[in-house]
Design a protein around this motif. Structure first.
Motif, PDB file in Angstrom:
ATOM      1  N   ASP A 122      56.693  44.875  46.027  1.00 20.35           N
ATOM      2  CA  ASP A 122      57.008  45.254  47.407  1.00 20.35           C
ATOM      3  C   ASP A 122      56.156  44.391  48.336  1.00 20.35           C
ATOM      4  O   ASP A 122      54.921  44.492  48.337  1.00 20.35           O
ATOM      5  N   GLU A 123      56.845  43.531  49.113  1.00 23.39           N
ATOM      6  CA  GLU A 123      56.130  42.565  49.957  1.00 23.39           C
ATOM      7  C   GLU A 123      55.419  43.240  51.127  1.00 23.39           C
ATOM      8  O   GLU A 123      54.334  42.829  51.517  1.00 23.39           O
ATOM      9  N   LYS A 124      56.072  44.259  51.701  1.00 22.32           N
ATOM     10  CA  LYS A 124      55.499  44.882  52.900  1.00 22.32           C
ATOM     11  C   LYS A 124      54.262  45.696  52.558  1.00 22.32           C
ATOM     12  O   LYS A 124      53.234  45.609  53.221  1.00 22.32           O
ATOM     13  N   LEU A 125      54.380  46.510  51.504  1.00 18.25           N
ATOM     14  CA  LEU A 125      53.260  47.380  51.131  1.00 18.25           C
ATOM     15  C   LEU A 125      52.257  46.678  50.212  1.00 18.25           C
ATOM     16  O   LEU A 125      51.231  47.236  49.852  1.00 18.25           O
ATOM     17  N   ILE A 126      52.575  45.435  49.843  1.00 22.10           N
ATOM     18  CA  ILE A 126      51.735  44.654  48.921  1.00 22.10           C
ATOM     19  C   ILE A 126      51.464  45.468  47.647  1.00 22.10           C
ATOM     20  O   ILE A 126      50.323  45.852  47.344  1.00 22.10           O
ATOM     21  N   LEU A 127      52.531  45.732  46.924  1.00 25.63           N
ATOM     22  CA  LEU A 127      52.428  46.443  45.642  1.00 25.63           C
ATOM     23  C   LEU A 127      52.655  45.425  44.526  1.00 25.63           C
ATOM     24  O   LEU A 127      53.647  44.683  44.548  1.00 25.63           O
ATOM     25  N   PRO A 128      51.752  45.355  43.571  1.00 28.56           N
ATOM     26  CA  PRO A 128      51.815  44.289  42.549  1.00 28.56           C
ATOM     27  C   PRO A 128      52.740  44.619  41.390  1.00 28.56           C
ATOM     28  O   PRO A 128      53.075  45.794  41.172  1.00 28.56           O
ATOM     29  N   ILE A 129      53.109  43.596  40.641  1.00 32.37           N
ATOM     30  CA  ILE A 129      53.946  43.812  39.450  1.00 32.37           C
ATOM     31  C   ILE A 129      53.098  44.090  38.213  1.00 32.37           C
ATOM     32  O   ILE A 129      53.632  44.405  37.160  1.00 32.37           O
ATOM     33  N   ASN A 130      51.775  43.934  38.340  1.00 27.41           N
ATOM     34  CA  ASN A 130      50.899  44.322  37.220  1.00 27.41           C
ATOM     35  C   ASN A 130      49.520  44.713  37.752  1.00 27.41           C
ATOM     36  O   ASN A 130      49.144  44.355  38.872  1.00 27.41           O
ATOM     37  N   SER A 131      48.814  45.477  36.942  1.00 26.45           N
ATOM     38  CA  SER A 131      47.438  45.828  37.298  1.00 26.45           C
ATOM     39  C   SER A 131      46.549  44.598  37.121  1.00 26.45           C
ATOM     40  O   SER A 131      46.950  43.631  36.464  1.00 26.45           O
ATOM     41  N   SER A 132      45.359  44.622  37.708  1.00 31.48           N
ATOM     42  CA  SER A 132      44.435  43.488  37.564  1.00 31.48           C
ATOM     43  C   SER A 132      43.002  44.004  37.476  1.00 31.48           C
ATOM     44  O   SER A 132      42.733  45.158  37.826  1.00 31.48           O
ATOM     45  N   ILE A 133      42.117  43.138  36.999  1.00 27.74           N
ATOM     46  CA  ILE A 133      40.688  43.500  36.893  1.00 27.74           C
ATOM     47  C   ILE A 133      39.867  42.349  37.470  1.00 27.74           C
ATOM     48  O   ILE A 133      40.191  41.174  37.258  1.00 27.74           O
ATOM     49  N   SER A 134      38.828  42.715  38.221  1.00 24.83           N
ATOM     50  CA  SER A 134      37.994  41.668  38.831  1.00 24.83           C
ATOM     51  C   SER A 134      36.515  41.966  38.669  1.00 24.83           C
ATOM     52  O   SER A 134      36.119  43.088  38.358  1.00 24.83           O
ATOM     53  N   VAL A 135      35.735  40.924  38.932  1.00 27.28           N
ATOM     54  CA  VAL A 135      34.286  41.062  39.010  1.00 27.28           C
ATOM     55  C   VAL A 135      33.910  40.785  40.460  1.00 27.28           C
ATOM     56  O   VAL A 135      34.340  39.784  41.048  1.00 27.28           O
ATOM     57  N   THR A 136      33.138  41.700  41.026  1.00 26.32           N
ATOM     58  CA  THR A 136      32.686  41.539  42.412  1.00 26.32           C
ATOM     59  C   THR A 136      31.520  40.559  42.431  1.00 26.32           C
ATOM     60  O   THR A 136      30.620  40.640  41.592  1.00 26.32           O
ATOM     61  N   LEU A 137      31.558  39.626  43.390  1.00 26.39           N
ATOM     62  CA  LEU A 137      30.514  38.595  43.459  1.00 26.39           C
ATOM     63  C   LEU A 137      29.388  39.058  44.386  1.00 26.39           C
ATOM     64  O   LEU A 137      29.629  39.821  45.330  1.00 26.39           O
TER      65      LEU A 137
END
Ligand SMILES: Nc1ncnc2c1ncn2[C@@H]1O[C@H](COP(=O)(O)OP(=O)(O)OP(=O)(O)O)[C@@H](O)[C@H]1O
Ligand SMILES: C[C@@](O)(CCOP(=O)(O)OP(=O)(O)O)CC(=O)O
Length: 426
Positions: free
Chosen positions: A30-45
């Protein structure tokens, strides 16, 4: 309102870090609500080295909402800024400003404009996730100003997501998961913290800044094209990422560097493969990026197990994770061996951020670079090219904490009386 007339200005300042995805977000449902097609994981810098600092002020004297980014006024007409501001205003509460004594009631906020000034301590729009730090910081600081309390956990991250998908992960420190969610309104597409940065505190992060130039294809446009044209992207989102998310959560939980490194490199490479699978293809990596991948891969293979992991976002800059300080020293030596600075540059201007790695490596000046031994995995092999100046610079950092409040009186970017950017008064 507590004070008469238009005389008051209330101000808050916050800081939010950038983050680097180790399981990538690429593609929206969903472009408007910015909903992704998959989950993601990050490291905060670590925000000391890569963060946005934002001051927000409100006053009945302000004629419109205004934004200054890195000292220059920019338009707030963009839908992403508007969405974040609208959602935050809608959640404003009664509040008393202790510094000025002003009381602002919930219903008054709708008629009060805001001034916003934000600065990044690293290059903007260069593939180092300035939009993530910027929108997380905007939402976090507006929450302080408007007295917003989350009605469910992750509500602020869902609003930051409306500014830029990856921004939802920058509110939290350490290791963060953005759950893709199922709801059509995006309420469950929120970030949650997997672990504090202190949970895995021997990791060292070294960023090789290949280019600080703005990229040709923005993440937003690039992922739209990939969703439209790349069959690999859909296979990745459905078949590969769900499994990797589980494996990465486990690797973080158990501080399993080998597994973390394998998953991180594989996911970066698959993300760039989806870019190549896009029509027309998108190239974010360049020859220098590929040489950096070669450096790490050759070393890991020689060592028999991963020493360093690499990942690249939508740009040529490498973000590398060393398993500990000792390995970080060896990595920095290898980087300086293969990618020396231009002859006239101070070493401390070439290697910035956390100076402890440079110190541990006993490298004080460019002269000391002559003492770096030929890396073991290169002995007898064909020497790679050594081009001074091929890298712009190197940032040493670590996993860090999430967004936090700063004392607006000391470090604010807006004049507490006029609500205008401070440097305009100097
Ligand atoms: N501190 C900030 N405050 C508010 N908005 C910001 C801030 N920093 C960046 N932005 C917004 O983000 C935009 C840059 O986003 P863009 O995605 O092009 O680059 P990036 O985030 O640095 O790279 P990437 O997302 O690929 O890692 C800016 O043009 C601006 O609109
Ligand atoms: C490659 C990435 O960095 C893509 C980030 O994309 P953005 O969050 O910048 O995109 P928008 O949601 O359109 O603003 C991977 C990641 O951070 O997960």
């Amino acid at each position: 309102m507590g004070k008469e007339g238009n005389e008051w200005v209330v101000t808050r300042t916050g800081r939010a870090p950038s983050n680097i995805a180790v399981i990538k977000y690429w593609g929206k449902r969903d472009e408007k609500l910015i909903l992704p097609i998959n989950s993601s994981i990050s490291v905060t810098l670590d925000p000391a080295h890569l963060s946005a600092t934002t001051t927000v002020s409100a006053s009945p004297a302000f004629e419109s909402d205004r934004l200054w980014l890195n000292g220059k006024e920019v338009s707030m007409e963009g839908v992403r800024y508007k969405n974040c501001l609208r959602e935050m205003r809608a959640r404003a509460t009664d509040m008393v400003d202790e510094r000025t004594g002003v009381t602002i009631r919930k219903q008054d906020w709708a008629n009060v404009h805001v001034h916003i000034a934000s600065e990044n301590n690293f290059p903007t729009a260069a593939g180092l996730a300035s939009s993530a730090a910027g929108f997380a910081c905007l939402v976090f600081t507006l929450a302080q100003l408007f007295g917003v309390k989350e009605t469910y956990e992750g509500e602020l991250s869902a609003i930051a997501r409306l500014g830029s998908g990856s921004a939802c992960r920058s509110l939290y420190g350490g290791f963060v998961k953005w759950n893709m969610g199922q709801d059509v309104d995006g309420k469950d597409s929120i970030a949650t913290q997997l672990a504090e940065h202190t949970h895995w505190d021997d990791l060292v992060i070294i960023i090789a800044v290949v280019s600080s130039q703005q990229k040709e294809t923005s993440s937003t446009a690039g992922m739209q094209e990939s969703v439209r044209t790349s069959p690999l992207l859909h296979f990745r989102a459905q078949e590969v990422v769900p499994q990797r998310i589980k494996q990465m959560e486990e690797a973080v939980k158990t501080c399993d560097f080998e597994e973390f490194a394998k998953l991180t490199c594989a996911d970066s490479n698959q993300f760039h493969a989806t870019c190549l699978d896009t029509s027309p293809p998108i190239f974010y990596l360049n020859d220098t990026s590929r040489r950096l991948i070669g450096l790490v891969e050759r070393w890991n293979r020689f060592a028999g197990k991963p020493q360093v992991a690499y990942t690249f976002d939508a740009g040529p800059n490498a973000v590398m994770f060393a398993r500990d300080q000792e390995v970080a020293v060896l990595l920095l030596q290898r980087l300086l061996f293969q990618f020396p600075p231009l002859p006239d540059l101070e070493l401390s201007s070439y290697v910035v951020g956390d100076q402890s790695v440079l110190k541990s490596a006993q490298l004080d000046s460019q002269q000391d670079l002559q003492t770096i031994p030929v890396p073991a995995e290169m002995a007898g092999a064909v020497m790679p090219l050594r081009t001074p100046g091929e890298l712009g610079y190197i940032i040493c950092t670590r996993p860090g904490q999430g967004a936090y409040v700063l004392d607006a009186d000391n470090v604010g970017l807006l004049d507490p009386i006029s609500g205008l950017p401070l440097q305009l008064h100097q």
